[in-house]
Enzyme design. Structure first.
Site, PDB file in Angstrom:
ATOM      1  N   CYS A   1       0.875  -1.174   0.000  1.00 33.14           N
ATOM      2  CA  CYS A   1       0.000   0.000   0.000  1.00 33.14           C
ATOM      3  C   CYS A   1       0.912   1.224   0.000  1.00 33.14           C
ATOM      4  CB  CYS A   1      -1.001  -0.001   1.158  1.00 33.14           C
ATOM      5  SG  CYS A   1      -0.328   0.160   2.795  1.00 33.14           S
TER       6      CYS A   1
ATOM      7  N   CYS B   1      -2.278   1.267  -4.146  1.00 33.44           N
ATOM      8  CA  CYS B   1      -1.024   1.931  -4.535  1.00 33.44           C
ATOM      9  C   CYS B   1      -0.994   2.276  -6.013  1.00 33.44           C
ATOM     10  CB  CYS B   1       0.188   1.098  -4.143  1.00 33.44           C
ATOM     11  SG  CYS B   1       0.362  -0.462  -4.998  1.00 33.44           S
TER      12      CYS B   1
ATOM     13  N   CYS C   1       3.321  -0.244  -8.369  1.00 31.89           N
ATOM     14  CA  CYS C   1       3.880  -1.572  -8.160  1.00 31.89           C
ATOM     15  C   CYS C   1       4.394  -2.116  -9.492  1.00 31.89           C
ATOM     16  CB  CYS C   1       2.815  -2.514  -7.589  1.00 31.89           C
ATOM     17  SG  CYS C   1       3.477  -4.096  -7.069  1.00 31.89           S
TER      18      CYS C   1
END
Length: 144
Positions: free
Chosen positions: A13, A87, A91
């Site tokens: 996150c 997020c 990523c």
């Protein structure tokens, strides 16, 4: 993931201070050493959310010693499953990895009363992930 190795799960996150920390703590608690557990954030906070720590303490899980960690490409590369929690596109994506995106409320700035339902939803999802991975949770294993 090879047949001989244990699965590896990364929870991500933004601040690595609430949701991903609670998910990692739940998975560690339920799976023990049968799963390698990591958590990280794209913009880590200075410390773990105190309301999240207290909410987890209420269910017997102490994550007070945890610290937010920065998300790295190597961390993603070393994980079989990457679970993102708000997020966005930060990523890194690698072929052959399994990616899950869990839409969960952010506990940042909320009190323990508001964090409890988030904690409980994370537990439910972590238990489901364990079942998908074919890993028996330690609570069930201890009763057999």
């Amino acid at each position: 993931m090879s047949e001989k190795s244990k699965p590896s799960v990364l929870f991500v996150c933004v601040h690595n201070a609430g949701r991903s920390q609670m998910a990692a703590a739940w998975l560690t608690h339920l799976a023990g050493d049968r799963v390698e557990v990591r958590s990280a954030g794209s913009a880590p906070a200075d410390s773990v959310n105190s309301a999240a720590v207290e909410a987890m303490r209420e269910v017997g899980i102490d994550m007070s010693a945890q610290t937010p960690k920065i998300l790295t490409i190597d961390t993603v590369r070393a994980s079989d499953v990457c679970v993102t929690m708000g997020c966005g596109d930060t990523c890194p994506v690698f072929p052959g990895k399994r990616y899950l995106d869990w839409k969960l409320d952010d506990p940042a700035g909320r009190g323990v009363d508001a964090v409890r339902p988030i904690r409980d939803e994370i537990e439910r999802r972590v238990r489901g992930l364990l079942a998908e991975l074919g890993v028996q949770d330690s609570m069930t294993a201890d009763t057999m």
